[in-house]
Write a protein that holds these residues in place. Sequence first.
Motif: not given
Length: 151
Positions: A20-28
């Motif tokens: 999973t892309a880090l930005e997507d994970l951080l956003d979630a």
Amino acid sequence: MPSSLTLFKRLEKAAPRTRTALEDLLDAIPWNEDGLIPAIAQQHDTKDVLMMAWMNRTALQETLEKMRVCYWSRSRQRFWRKGESSGQVQWLKEAYLDCDGDTLLLIVDQQGPACHTGRKSCFYHQLDSEGATIASAPDMDPEMLYGAPSS
């Protein structure tokens, strides 16, 4: 931006090695009302649980990029790079997020004591049904760590 519920529910069913892309994970991540998430530090070789502190998004990103653990100090309202005043640095080995994305587990190489009391671990009050016992002595005098008595 994926919702935390959607992303983490999807990841429950994901095959091992799914990325999973880090930005997507951080956003979630469901950051608390102060924009923080608890982070538990565990010594990589002994598996001792050393401490719990807080991270915000920037501290987590810096930790992942530099492999030196950076926390957010709630009392000082600033970044706290473990070891910056004591010399007792935490080097990141691995980082994990729990199943619902609200707690971090940091596998670290702790240089010296992790606790401000001079103990290896902050978890030294051993509880039972009758009370608490101090389970370990300091490895180092707190005055040697910070130049002042612990509070």
